[in-house]
Design a protein around this motif. Sequence first.
Motif, PDB file in Angstrom:
ATOM      1  N   GLN A 263     -56.589  23.905  71.354  1.00 17.48           N
ATOM      2  CA  GLN A 263     -55.760  22.854  71.953  1.00 17.48           C
ATOM      3  C   GLN A 263     -56.540  21.862  72.792  1.00 17.48           C
ATOM      4  O   GLN A 263     -56.409  20.650  72.617  1.00 17.48           O
ATOM      5  CB  GLN A 263     -54.652  23.489  72.813  1.00 17.48           C
ATOM      6  N   SER A 264     -57.354  22.340  73.733  1.00 14.02           N
ATOM      7  CA  SER A 264     -57.985  21.431  74.679  1.00 14.02           C
ATOM      8  C   SER A 264     -59.272  22.031  75.224  1.00 14.02           C
ATOM      9  O   SER A 264     -59.558  23.226  75.048  1.00 14.02           O
ATOM     10  CB  SER A 264     -57.024  21.113  75.832  1.00 14.02           C
ATOM     11  N   PHE A 265     -60.042  21.176  75.904  1.00 13.51           N
ATOM     12  CA  PHE A 265     -61.315  21.596  76.490  1.00 13.51           C
ATOM     13  C   PHE A 265     -61.484  20.894  77.831  1.00 13.51           C
ATOM     14  O   PHE A 265     -61.305  19.681  77.923  1.00 13.51           O
ATOM     15  CB  PHE A 265     -62.469  21.228  75.550  1.00 13.51           C
ATOM     16  N   ALA A 266     -61.829  21.684  78.836  1.00  9.91           N
ATOM     17  CA  ALA A 266     -62.075  21.108  80.160  1.00  9.91           C
ATOM     18  C   ALA A 266     -62.968  22.046  80.957  1.00  9.91           C
ATOM     19  O   ALA A 266     -62.784  23.273  80.934  1.00  9.91           O
ATOM     20  CB  ALA A 266     -60.752  20.884  80.910  1.00  9.91           C
ATOM     21  N   ASN A 267     -63.956  21.464  81.622  1.00 11.21           N
ATOM     22  CA  ASN A 267     -64.850  22.221  82.503  1.00 11.21           C
ATOM     23  C   ASN A 267     -65.497  23.410  81.802  1.00 11.21           C
ATOM     24  O   ASN A 267     -65.619  24.503  82.376  1.00 11.21           O
ATOM     25  CB  ASN A 267     -64.090  22.696  83.759  1.00 11.21           C
ATOM     26  N   GLY A 268     -65.874  23.201  80.544  1.00  8.46           N
ATOM     27  CA  GLY A 268     -66.566  24.249  79.810  1.00  8.46           C
ATOM     28  C   GLY A 268     -65.673  25.327  79.253  1.00  8.46           C
ATOM     29  O   GLY A 268     -66.159  26.334  78.726  1.00  8.46           O
ATOM     30  N   VAL A 269     -64.356  25.119  79.310  1.00 13.33           N
ATOM     31  CA  VAL A 269     -63.393  26.135  78.851  1.00 13.33           C
ATOM     32  C   VAL A 269     -62.548  25.556  77.722  1.00 13.33           C
ATOM     33  O   VAL A 269     -61.941  24.488  77.862  1.00 13.33           O
ATOM     34  CB  VAL A 269     -62.484  26.608  80.008  1.00 13.33           C
ATOM     35  N   LEU A 328     -61.453  30.368  76.427  1.00 13.95           N
ATOM     36  CA  LEU A 328     -62.815  30.883  76.350  1.00 13.95           C
ATOM     37  C   LEU A 328     -63.716  30.041  77.243  1.00 13.95           C
ATOM     38  O   LEU A 328     -63.745  28.812  77.125  1.00 13.95           O
ATOM     39  CB  LEU A 328     -63.347  30.813  74.914  1.00 13.95           C
ATOM     40  N   ASP A 329     -64.435  30.705  78.124  1.00  9.45           N
ATOM     41  CA  ASP A 329     -65.453  30.043  78.935  1.00  9.45           C
ATOM     42  C   ASP A 329     -66.754  30.078  78.139  1.00  9.45           C
ATOM     43  O   ASP A 329     -67.333  31.140  77.937  1.00  9.45           O
ATOM     44  CB  ASP A 329     -65.612  30.753  80.274  1.00  9.45           C
ATOM     45  N   ILE A 335     -71.490  30.838  74.133  1.00 12.16           N
ATOM     46  CA  ILE A 335     -71.205  30.053  72.930  1.00 12.16           C
ATOM     47  C   ILE A 335     -72.066  28.796  72.939  1.00 12.16           C
ATOM     48  O   ILE A 335     -71.991  27.976  73.865  1.00 12.16           O
ATOM     49  CB  ILE A 335     -69.717  29.687  72.850  1.00 12.16           C
ATOM     50  N   SER A 336     -72.883  28.649  71.930  1.00 12.46           N
ATOM     51  CA  SER A 336     -73.790  27.499  71.841  1.00 12.46           C
ATOM     52  C   SER A 336     -73.362  26.475  70.800  1.00 12.46           C
ATOM     53  O   SER A 336     -73.828  25.332  70.828  1.00 12.46           O
ATOM     54  CB  SER A 336     -75.210  27.977  71.500  1.00 12.46           C
ATOM     55  N   THR A 337     -72.464  26.892  69.868  1.00 16.51           N
ATOM     56  CA  THR A 337     -72.155  26.040  68.714  1.00 16.51           C
ATOM     57  C   THR A 337     -70.669  26.079  68.387  1.00 16.51           C
ATOM     58  O   THR A 337     -70.033  27.135  68.466  1.00 16.51           O
ATOM     59  CB  THR A 337     -72.938  26.516  67.472  1.00 16.51           C
TER      60      THR A 337
END
Length: 426
Positions: A263-269, A328-329, A335-337
Amino acid sequence: MAIEKTDTLVVGGGQAGIALSEHLGNNNVPHIILEKRRTAEAWRTGRWDALVANGPCWHDRFPSLEFAGDDPDAFVTKDRVADYLVDYAEMIKAPIREGVEALNAERMPGKGGFRVETSAGEIHAKRIVAATGAFQHPVVPQIVPQTAGITQLHSFYYKNPEQLPDGAVMVVGAGSSGAQIADELNRAGRRVFLSVGPHDRPPRRYRSRDNVWWLGVLGLWDMAAQKPGTEHVTISVSGAHGGQTMDFRRLGNEGVTLTGMTQSFANGVLSFADDLQKNIAAGDANYLEMLNMADAYVERMGLDLPEEPEARAAFADPDCLTHPLTSLDFAKEGISTIIWATGFRQDFSWIKAEAFDAKGAPIHTRGVSIVPDIYFLGLPWQSRRGSTFIWGVWHDAKYVADQIAIQRAYADYKGEAAIITPAAAG
């Protein structure tokens, strides 16, 4: 430079353009095929290294040529498919010009036909066919910014596990590509997360018959349209490792962490929808529906096909399914990719005509445009469920070529209507 002229200009030298060339040739229609790279290029460079066809080669082929030397039930490699298409083009003497791109096509007022600008000069054609297929431009959702410090690539550009930097991998999209790539990375020892959306997951084989056979005898290949509400549901099926049913519970028990839709991504999460269990349940229902339809067909036809009760036995629910993650943090999980297995969009902007809807999709009937002398081939569900498959596009190509031949016959009519004068009418 002299302007070249032809009756029909076909843009795209993949399976659609090659199939059309055969039928145009059978109808004695002069034509040229433009391919901006190599014949069947997408099969060579637009797929990952270990990809095999998702259907057995007895089925996924043109009617006039078998995969010589291959087991009919084999799922052949992507390079083998490319070689097959090249061999077929040579067999039918398809007039393909490699390395030539169509840049712009517009109607010539008062003359009929189109002026087509190409990377090799101008061509005038009475009609044009866009046979560029369903997989033109990879789509990556604008969810994770490029500044996030994460390697991001579309599945179109994924080649093998060694290509990726060290670390865990997030695969977004659980259609055939996403599920197979996640499986491959997990088998290679990577920690893998897989974002699963709505999907169908048919059995690979059931009661000694492959899924493609069941789709055929049950009439499902010839479905003219998808069920309402399922237009964007992906299909997760695989020919890898000899052909296995794609079961997400199996992947979960083998180490892949399943999540809901991204859904979304913010602050590395990265955050996910709370829909994983619903999506898995819907996929299970689709799977069981196919088994039920197959069983009913066997009984109705009195076929001697062995029962397979074990096909209904389910894998145990992995912990990631019973306790779905909501986020997921990336730093915490290493997680690199991110691999975006999120589909493709089509681009017909080179055709300057009122032949498209507000979203740029062709307005057509079985590939015949609402604009005279423009045709399309290789579209998803162009005429039926099988339209984007090698054998399916062959049948769609015959229809398009026949329509072109019909229009040529009308254009060739030279008769004149009799003029009846009052005196003659007597």
